[in-house]
Design an enzyme around this catalytic site. Structure first.
Site, mmCIF file in Angstrom:
data_model
loop_
_atom_site.group_PDB
_atom_site.id
_atom_site.type_symbol
_atom_site.label_atom_id
_atom_site.label_comp_id
_atom_site.label_asym_id
_atom_site.label_seq_id
_atom_site.Cartn_x
_atom_site.Cartn_y
_atom_site.Cartn_z
ATOM 1 N N ARG A 176 0.826 -1.198 0.069
ATOM 2 C CA ARG A 176 0.075 -0.030 -0.023
ATOM 3 C C ARG A 176 0.896 1.435 -0.077
ATOM 4 O O ARG A 176 1.965 1.132 0.335
ATOM 5 C CB ARG A 176 -0.958 0.007 1.203
ATOM 6 C CG ARG A 176 -2.072 -1.068 1.101
ATOM 7 C CD ARG A 176 -3.043 -0.790 2.333
ATOM 8 N NE ARG A 176 -2.339 -1.016 3.463
ATOM 9 C CZ ARG A 176 -2.254 0.099 4.620
ATOM 10 N NH1 ARG A 176 -2.741 1.193 4.011
ATOM 11 N NH2 ARG A 176 -1.639 -0.078 5.792
ATOM 12 N N LYS A 321 -8.328 -2.121 2.157
ATOM 13 C CA LYS A 321 -8.053 -1.263 2.903
ATOM 14 C C LYS A 321 -9.017 0.058 2.899
ATOM 15 O O LYS A 321 -9.515 0.741 3.972
ATOM 16 C CB LYS A 321 -6.677 -0.624 3.071
ATOM 17 C CG LYS A 321 -6.209 0.212 4.277
ATOM 18 C CD LYS A 321 -6.498 -0.502 5.717
ATOM 19 C CE LYS A 321 -5.538 -1.689 5.853
ATOM 20 N NZ LYS A 321 -5.540 -2.115 7.432
ATOM 21 N N HIS A 340 -9.623 -4.230 13.677
ATOM 22 C CA HIS A 340 -8.591 -4.772 12.875
ATOM 23 C C HIS A 340 -8.059 -5.890 13.886
ATOM 24 O O HIS A 340 -7.130 -5.925 14.555
ATOM 25 C CB HIS A 340 -7.462 -3.708 12.859
ATOM 26 C CG HIS A 340 -6.512 -4.172 11.852
ATOM 27 N ND1 HIS A 340 -4.979 -3.504 11.403
ATOM 28 C CD2 HIS A 340 -6.397 -5.371 10.697
ATOM 29 C CE1 HIS A 340 -4.648 -4.257 10.777
ATOM 30 N NE2 HIS A 340 -5.078 -5.115 10.032
ATOM 31 N N SER A 358 -0.133 -5.445 10.733
ATOM 32 C CA SER A 358 -0.014 -6.261 9.459
ATOM 33 C C SER A 358 1.357 -7.114 9.818
ATOM 34 O O SER A 358 2.195 -6.461 10.237
ATOM 35 C CB SER A 358 0.025 -5.462 8.257
ATOM 36 O OG SER A 358 0.582 -6.379 7.000
ATOM 37 N N LYS A 362 -2.168 -12.281 12.880
ATOM 38 C CA LYS A 362 -3.707 -12.513 13.102
ATOM 39 C C LYS A 362 -4.238 -13.496 12.019
ATOM 40 O O LYS A 362 -5.071 -14.407 12.654
ATOM 41 C CB LYS A 362 -4.375 -11.136 12.487
ATOM 42 C CG LYS A 362 -4.015 -10.166 13.335
ATOM 43 C CD LYS A 362 -4.818 -8.812 13.224
ATOM 44 C CE LYS A 362 -4.695 -8.423 11.947
ATOM 45 N NZ LYS A 362 -3.119 -7.921 11.443
ATOM 46 N N THR A 363 -3.723 -13.583 10.954
ATOM 47 C CA THR A 363 -4.225 -14.846 9.990
ATOM 48 C C THR A 363 -3.718 -16.372 10.457
ATOM 49 O O THR A 363 -4.509 -17.349 10.500
ATOM 50 C CB THR A 363 -3.860 -14.388 8.529
ATOM 51 O OG1 THR A 363 -4.363 -13.179 8.260
ATOM 52 C CG2 THR A 363 -4.476 -15.319 7.547
ATOM 53 N N ASP A 377 -9.149 -10.879 9.816
ATOM 54 C CA ASP A 377 -8.439 -9.547 9.529
ATOM 55 C C ASP A 377 -9.492 -8.368 9.977
ATOM 56 O O ASP A 377 -8.960 -7.453 10.720
ATOM 57 C CB ASP A 377 -8.001 -9.472 8.429
ATOM 58 C CG ASP A 377 -7.120 -8.128 8.152
ATOM 59 O OD1 ASP A 377 -6.115 -7.920 9.073
ATOM 60 O OD2 ASP A 377 -7.169 -7.251 7.359
ATOM 61 N N ARG A 442 1.498 -12.471 -1.104
ATOM 62 C CA ARG A 442 0.089 -12.699 -0.255
ATOM 63 C C ARG A 442 -0.691 -13.635 -1.127
ATOM 64 O O ARG A 442 -0.618 -13.902 -2.571
ATOM 65 C CB ARG A 442 -0.601 -11.265 -0.370
ATOM 66 C CG ARG A 442 -0.064 -10.455 0.509
ATOM 67 C CD ARG A 442 -0.340 -10.190 1.819
ATOM 68 N NE ARG A 442 0.091 -9.184 2.584
ATOM 69 C CZ ARG A 442 -0.471 -9.009 3.741
ATOM 70 N NH1 ARG A 442 -1.528 -9.458 4.377
ATOM 71 N NH2 ARG A 442 -0.112 -7.845 4.674
#
Length: 598
Positions: A176, A321, A340, A358, A362-363, A377, A442
């Site tokens: 990003r 996002k 988040h 990020s 989390k994933t 997420d 990703r």
């Protein structure tokens, strides 16, 4: 041929048996075992027989909600095209572009139409432009298989991997561009947003947004075809948001197909006007001479118009996002907290939330084969419990292995998009350790690719809140129990830079949180940060629970701990003057829960 001729004799081979070719048939005519030829006069007709028409919504009579007169399929498609044409309308023309559904050159495409704009701004010009004379072909809510075909045919760098996933490239940008993101400062939302020092919101005026919107719309209308996705956000049906994504790449369309909630044919039937629209013209740069532009990239959000414009970046994560930013604005107005976080649920209905920046896990940690996955997420937490905002997962691929993350590994199959990965030229096997393109590789896949995903993705109120961090300094303990004030302090701070602890140890700690055994542990308090650290956790070496044990020089450890504490204090200065209802008491309580230096 006579029946006598069917008895074949080989002369000169005395005593051999006759060969009988009648196969027991008594007819005088040989039976024809061949099948009929295809009913086509040429290859085009043959190819047309291969695929049968399958509309996105059922054929026949359709009755929209609240209406008494059924709609025909033709009328439904006309209204759908009208809505899309309106979305693509320039603000300076009387009508939207002429749009036709289907692939360019497809004789069976839906009829062409052009419609008036719903926007009433500025003068209307009657002169006809070149773009007004052409047709824009709309590829609407295509299936993954159709999007594979489009990508392989038209987008260089698209390949099918050995497991069936679609490998693609995001161009020059592999992540990003937060410094190029702008939010329109306008009267309806200005006082609801955080501006100034420490804020991620960089303002722009509405006029500049409209200049960029016009640039994006003109670019999209100049193309022979555009991809249109109509989808949903939020699995809570009472707070569901309708979104439309208009893009130039099949990669972007498939990415959003996976990441947003996919509507059923019945839901598409009554989709109507979207609540928010993304114009992804990322293959085309912004004009650097436009006010507020700092590069050829611009990602702009207008909350009043409910629109987002993307120019100069093909990284698909910008769309994800952008929609999350929208939910951060809309949901709190409804008394719902947007988070988040990852989220999963145990067999007893116990829900856990995993917060973290990020790359903090989390994933990985929310995807646990012993628990039901609600989402990896983005979530909402309201009066009735939690709900996933998205319809898919966006997993980091770097260093991925089947042994450590089997569910994510197995999810990378047909229908999944893998971004910027490197693979073997012949076998098409992905090398997940290769960073040649970027470290930020990703995979985007539908949540149902995880076998134990909970559909619908909702759950009761959470039992455990887990804040994930990466400590680059190596002075914080791997796990600690936080007070309420400490939880608020570290939630706001969002510490997440460094390397991860061994995944096996992390999972053991998470398991101890889930089963409640960690609450029964004996704790000790750390200096400066005042964290309560367990003295023992099953499956984790006790010596690593106290980080000073890994330092040979205890003085250096203390000095580094103080340095990190100073950085925390400096970072929190952005929030030190915040008041709730004109009262700063809560802020002071949170500040006292942070690290304290003499």
């Amino acid at each position: 041929m006579s029946s006598g001729m069917a008895d074949l004799h080989i002369s000169g081979l005395k005593g051999l048996k006759k060969l009988d070719t009648t196969m027991g048939r008594t007819s005088d005519v040989c039976a024809d075992d061949s099948v009929p030829t295809v009913r086509a006069q040429n290859l085009e007709e043959l190819h047309s027989l291969q695929k049968k028409s399958a509309p996105n919504t059922p054929r026949g009579a359709m009755t929209p909600r609240g209406a008494g007169t059924p709609r025909s399929e033709e009328e439904r498609q006309r209204q759908q095209l009208q809505s899309i044409s309106t979305s693509l309308a320039s603000l300076t023309r009387e009508s939207g572009p002429q749009v036709v559904r289907g692939e360019p050159g497809n004789a069976s495409a839906a009829s062409v139409t052009g419609f008036g704009s719903r926007y009433e701004r500025g003068p209307k010009f009657q002169a006809v432009s070149d773009s007004a004379l052409k047709f824009t072909h709309v590829l609407y809510n295509l299936s993954p298989a159709e999007l594979y075909e489009q990508a392989l045919k038209s987008e260089k760098g698209s390949y099918i991997t050995s497991t069936g996933a679609l490998a693609t490239l995001s161009g020059a940008k592999t992540g990003r561009s937060p410094k190029d993101k702008r939010v329109v400062s306008e009267e309806s939302s200005h006082n609801d947003l955080w501006w100034g020092k420490g804020s991620p919101n960089i303002e722009m005026d509405e006029e500049t947004f409209l200049v960029n919107r016009e640039r994006a719309v003109d670019y999209l209308n100049s193309l022979d075809k555009v991809f249109v996705n109509d989808q949903f956000l939020n699995w809570d049906p009472e707070n569901r948001i309708k979104v439309r994504i208009i893009s130039a790449r099949a990669y972007h369309s498939l990415f959003m197909h996976n990441m947003c909630i996919r509507p059923t044919p019945e839901e598409l039937e009554d989709f109507g006007t979207p609540d928010f629209t993304i114009y992804n013209a990322g293959k085309f740069p912004c004009n650097r001479y436009t006010h507020y532009m700092t590069s050829s990239t611009s990602v702009d959000v207008n909350l009043k118009r409910r629109e987002m414009v993307i120019l100069g970046t093909q990284y698909a994560g910008e769309m994800k996002k952008g929609l999350f930013s929208l939910m951060h604005y809309l949901m709190p107005k409804r008394g719902i907290l947007s988070l988040h976080s990852g989220c999963n649920m145990g067999k007893a209905g116990d829900v856990a939330l995993f917060f973290g920046l990020s790359g903090t896990g989390k994933t990985t940690l929310s995807t646990d084969h012993n628990r039901l996955l609600i989402g990896d997420d983005e979530h909402c937490w309201g009066d009735d419990g939690v709900s996933n905002i998205e319809g898919g997962c966006y997993a980091k691929c770097i260093g991925l292995s089947k042994e450590r993350e089997p569910d994510i590994w197995d999810a990378i199959k047909f229908g999944t998009v893998v971004e910027n990965v490197v693979f073997d030229e012949h076998s098409r096997e992905i090398d997940y350790d290769d960073k040649s393109v970027t470290e930020n590789t990703r995979a985007a896949y539908p949540i149902e690719f995880i076998p134990n995903a909970k559909i619908p993705c909702v759950g009761p109120h959470p039992k455990n809140l887990i804040l994930l961090a990466c400590d680059a300094f190596g002075v914080l303990p791997p796990v600690s129990r936080l007070t309420l004030a400490q939880t608020m302090y570290h939630f706001i701070s969002g510490y997440g830079v460094g390397s991860r602890m061994k995944l096996a140890y992390t999972r053991s700690i998470i398991d101890a949180i889930h089963d409640g055994s960690l609450l029964e542990a004996e704790f000790s308090e750390t200096p400066i940060f005042g964290l309560h650290v367990p003295k023992a956790v099953a499956g984790v070496p006790s010596e690593i629970l106290q980080p000073e044990n890994s330092w040979k020089d205890r003085a250096a450890y203390t000095e580094t701990l103080k340095k990190l504490a100073g950085l925390f204090q400096k970072n929190f200065c952005n929030f030190a003057d915040y008041e709730v209802g004109g009262d700063s008491n809560l802020t002071q309580q949170i500040l006292q829960a942070g690290p304290l230096l003499d």
